[in-house]
Design an enzyme around this catalytic site. Structure first.
Site, short mmCIF file in Angstrom:
data_model
loop_
_atom_site.label_atom_id
_atom_site.label_comp_id
_atom_site.label_asym_id
_atom_site.label_seq_id
_atom_site.Cartn_x
_atom_site.Cartn_y
_atom_site.Cartn_z
N ASP A 229 0.72 -1.07 -0.20
CA ASP A 229 -0.08 0.18 0.14
C ASP A 229 0.95 1.30 -0.02
OD1 ASP A 229 -2.44 -1.22 0.03
OD2 ASP A 229 -2.80 -1.40 2.31
N LYS A 251 -3.38 3.40 -2.52
CA LYS A 251 -4.48 4.11 -2.66
C LYS A 251 -4.15 5.59 -1.93
CE LYS A 251 -7.76 0.34 -1.62
NZ LYS A 251 -6.95 -0.56 -0.99
N MET A 364 -8.89 7.56 9.99
CA MET A 364 -9.36 8.25 8.85
C MET A 364 -10.33 9.37 9.11
SD MET A 364 -9.75 4.89 6.42
CE MET A 364 -10.06 3.75 7.83
C1 LIG Z 1 -6.88 2.44 5.72
S1 LIG Z 1 -6.23 2.87 7.50
C2 LIG Z 1 -5.30 1.75 7.65
C3 LIG Z 1 -4.87 1.45 9.14
C4 LIG Z 1 -3.85 0.49 9.33
N1 LIG Z 1 -4.41 -0.90 8.86
C5 LIG Z 1 -3.71 0.26 10.94
O1 LIG Z 1 -3.80 -0.70 11.51
O2 LIG Z 1 -2.98 1.22 11.25
C6 LIG Z 1 -5.36 4.46 7.22
C7 LIG Z 1 -5.59 5.41 8.53
O3 LIG Z 1 -4.95 4.88 9.65
C8 LIG Z 1 -4.33 5.93 10.37
N2 LIG Z 1 -2.81 5.99 10.01
C9 LIG Z 1 -2.03 4.96 9.58
N3 LIG Z 1 -0.85 5.01 9.72
C10 LIG Z 1 -0.81 6.34 10.48
C11 LIG Z 1 0.28 6.76 11.19
N4 LIG Z 1 1.66 6.50 11.15
N5 LIG Z 1 0.18 7.84 12.09
C12 LIG Z 1 -1.37 8.18 12.32
N6 LIG Z 1 -2.24 7.63 11.95
C13 LIG Z 1 -2.04 6.53 10.94
C14 LIG Z 1 -4.64 7.27 9.61
O4 LIG Z 1 -6.07 7.64 10.13
C15 LIG Z 1 -4.86 6.82 8.11
O5 LIG Z 1 -5.94 7.56 7.58
#
Ligand SMILES: C[S@@+](CC[C@H](N)C(=O)[O-])C[C@H]1O[C@@H](n2cnc3c(N)ncnc32)[C@H](O)[C@@H]1O
Length: 458
Positions: A229, A251, A364
Site C-alpha cells: 500500500d 490508495k 481516517m
Molecule cells: C486505511 S487505514 C489503515 C489502518 C492500518 N491498517 C492500521 O492498522 O494502522 C489508514 C488510516 O490509519 C491511520 N494511520 C495509519 N498510519 C498512521 C500513522 N503513522 N500515524 C497516524 N495515523 C495513521 C490514519 O487515520 C489513516 O488515514
C-alpha cells in the site's frame, strides 16, 4: 582472513577446562553440549592434558594459564585462554546455536563485543525452530535423493521445503502438519511446476522498520513478490530481498486506485506464479485494512494464506506520545472507529461510541472532524473532553496537537500537513492524567517495592 574457521568434532573426546569461575563453567557446559567428556580443574598440572582434544583456561591464576597455554601448544593441543589472545592457538567465536545448524562469528579477536552484537542481530532473524526444520528435512535426505536423482530438481525441492509451507508450519510449531506437507511435496509429480504458493497478509506497522514483527521481517526477506500500500514506507520496503518484485497498489486519497476486487484477483494470480507472495499493509492488516476481504477472496479461490499482525496506528501513536489508552480509574476501554464516509455519509453508531466511555481512537477522521464532533456532542460527550491529533505516528516525523474535542475539530484540518493522522479522545489523553503516578508517597512505595521484590531501593 587471519583465522581459519572450522567446526571440530569433540564427541566423546576428553576436554580440559582449567579455572573455577563462571566463565570457566560456561566453557565447560559449551564443550559438554558438543559431546566432549569435560574434565574441570581449578589449577593446572601437566598430567591433566594427557589425551586431551582441546583445552580452555579462564578464571585461574596467571601462572596456571601461562603454563596451560605453553604445555598444550607444545603437544599440539588446541588451547584457548579466555581474553588472552597471545596465549591462544585458537579463538572462540560468538555462537548462534540452532542445532543442527550452528553459526559462528569471529572478529579475529579484534572486537569481541561487536561480534556479540552481530550475533544478537542475527539471532533475532533466525527463529529458534530453525534447527527443528533442519532436522525434519534432514531425516528425509535419503528419500529425497531416491525420489529426485536429478541434482537441480532436488535443490529446487529442498529450497521449497526450507522456505515454503513446510518451513512455515515448523516455525509455527505444528510439526505434524509440516510432516504431512513434506510427504505431499515428495509425492508430487516433479514436472508439476504449477503448485500454488502462499499469500502472507502482513502488517507493516506505522512505518519504522524497527516496529515490524520479526516474522514480518523474515517474510519480507524471503518473498518473491510484495504487493504493498501507499502507507508502507521506504524503510520497510528496503527489507525486501533484491530480486523481489514490488507492486504498489497504493490508495492515494482523492485519486483513482486499484479497486479491491482487482487487488484480490492480483493476489490469486501471483500465488499461481510464485511461492511466497507478501501482501504488505500499513499498521495491522485486519484493522481498517480490508485484510478481511482479501483473506475471504483467497479462501474462496483455495489459495493458502497466513496473517501476520502489525502494530496498528492507534497503538503506535499512543506509545510515542506517551498516552496510555487505558488508565486505572480513568479509562477502562479503547474503541477503534473510522471517520471514513461512504457516499458522503458518516456511518457511525455515535450512541454506542459515546456510551462506551473510555478512549476513542478515530482512524481516517481528518476530513470529517466537524461531523465527528457534532455527532459526539449530540450523544452527550462534553465539548471540552481532552483530545489529541497525531500525524505520522510511530515514526520520527510524529507530530501532536493537543486540545479538546471542540478545538481539535475546529483547527485540525489546518494543522495537518497531509500525513496519515489519528484522533484520540478521552480523559486518559489529558496530559494531567497521562503523567499521573501511583498516589502513595515515595517512601511508602519504596518500602512496598522492597517487601514485594526483595530489591533494595537505590
Ligand atoms: C486505511 S487505514 C489503515 C489502518 C492500518 N491498517 C492500521 O492498522 O494502522 C489508514 C488510516 O490509519 C491511520 N494511520 C495509519 N498510519 C498512521 C500513522 N503513522 N500515524 C497516524 N495515523 C495513521 C490514519 O487515520 C489513516 O488515514
Amino acid at each position: 582472513m587471519r583465522h581459519f574457521p572450522a567446526f571440530l568434532d569433540f564427541a566423546s573426546r576428553p576436554a580440559l577446562v582449567v579455572g573455577s569461575g563462571a566463565t570457566a563453567q560456561r566453557k565447560a557446559e559449551l564443550l559438554a553440549s558438543a559431546g566432549a567428556h569435560v574434565c574441570t580443574a581449578p589449577r593446572f598440572n601437566d598430567a591433566l592434558l594427557s589425551n586431551c582434544a582441546v583445552a580452555i583456561g579462564a578464571d585461574a591464576p596467571e601462572m596456571d594459564l601461562c603454563a596451560l597455554s605453553a604445555a598444550a601448544q607444545a603437544r599440539g593441543i588446541p588451547v584457548n585462554i579466555v581474553d588472552r589472545p597471545a596465549l591462544c592457538s585458537f579463538i572462540m567465536p560468538a555462537i548462534i546455536d540452532r542445532d543442527p545448524v550452528t553459526i559462528a562469528i569471529s572478529s579475529g579477536g579484534a572486537a569481541p563485543v561487536l561480534a556479540r552484537l552481530l550475533r544478537q542481530q542475527i539471532e533475532r532473524l533466525i527463529p529458534a525452530a530453525f534447527g527443528r526444520l533442519a532436522t525434519l528435512v534432514g531425516d528425509y535426505t535419503a528419500a529425497i535423493r531416491r525420489r529426485l536423482p536429478d541434482v537441480s530438481r532436488r535443490r529446487d525441492l529442498l529450497e521449497r521445503l526450507y522456505t515454503g509451507r513446510v518451513a512455515e508450519l515448523v516455525l509455527a510449531g505444528d510439526e505434524a502438519a509440516a510432516q504431512q506437507e513434506l510427504h505431499r511435496e515428495l509425492d508430487r509429480d516433479p514436472s508439476d511446476e504449477a503448485a500454488i504458493g502462499t499469500v502472507f497478509l502482513v502488517g507493516a506497522g506505522p512505518g519504522s522498520a524497527d516496529l515490524l514483527t520479526l516474522r514480518a521481517h523474515r517474510l519480507l526477506g524471503e518473498a518473491d513478490v510484495i504487493v504493498h500500500d501507499r502507507l508502507v514506507g521506504k524503510e520497510v520496503l528496503a527489507m525486501a530481498r533484491r530480486e523481489a518484485r514490488l507492486i504498489d497498489v497504493g490508495k492515494i486519497p482523492g485519486r483513482p486506485c486499484a479497486p479491491q476486487e482487482t487487488i484480490n484477483d492480483l493476489l490469486i494470480r501471483l500465488a499461481c506464479q510464485h511461492r511466497k507472495v507478501v501482501r504488505l499493509k500499513g499498521g495491522d492488516p485486519f484493522v481498517f485494512g480490508r485484510g478481511g476481504e482479501e483473506a475471504a477472496a483467497l479462501a474462496r479461490a483455495g489459495v493458502p494464506f497466513e496473517v501476520v499482525p502489525g502494530v496498528t496506528a492507534a497503538l503506535a501513536c499512543a506509545a510515542q506520545a506517551r498516552i496510555p489508552l487505558t488508565l486505572r480509574g480513568v479509562s477502562r476501554s479503547v474503541t477503534f472507529v473510522t471517520g471514513h464516509t461512504r457516499d458522503g455519509v458518516l456511518d457511525l453508531d455515535f450512541a454506542a461510541v459515546a456510551r462506551g466511555g473510555g478512549t476513542l481512537a478515530i482512524y481516517m477522521g481528518l476530513a470529517t472532524l466537524p461531523k465527528l464532533r457534532d455527532g459526539l456532542l449530540r450523544h452527550g460527550v462534553a465539548s471540552d473532553t481532552p483530545a489529541v491529533l497525531i500525524e505520522n505516528g510511530g515514526t520520527h516525523r510524529q507530530r501532536e496537537q493537543h486540545g479538546t474535542l471542540d478545538s481539535i475539530a475546529t483547527t485540525g484540518r489546518h494543522w495537518s500537513t497531509g500525513g496519515p493522522a489519528l484522533l484520540l479522545i478521552g480523559e486518559a489523553v489529558s496530559p494531567v492524567n497521562a503523567s499521573r503516578t501511583c498516589g502513595s508517597a515515595p517512601g511508602k512505595r519504596f518500602a512496598d517495592l522492597e517487601r514485594v521484590t526483595g530489591i533494595e531501593p537505590a
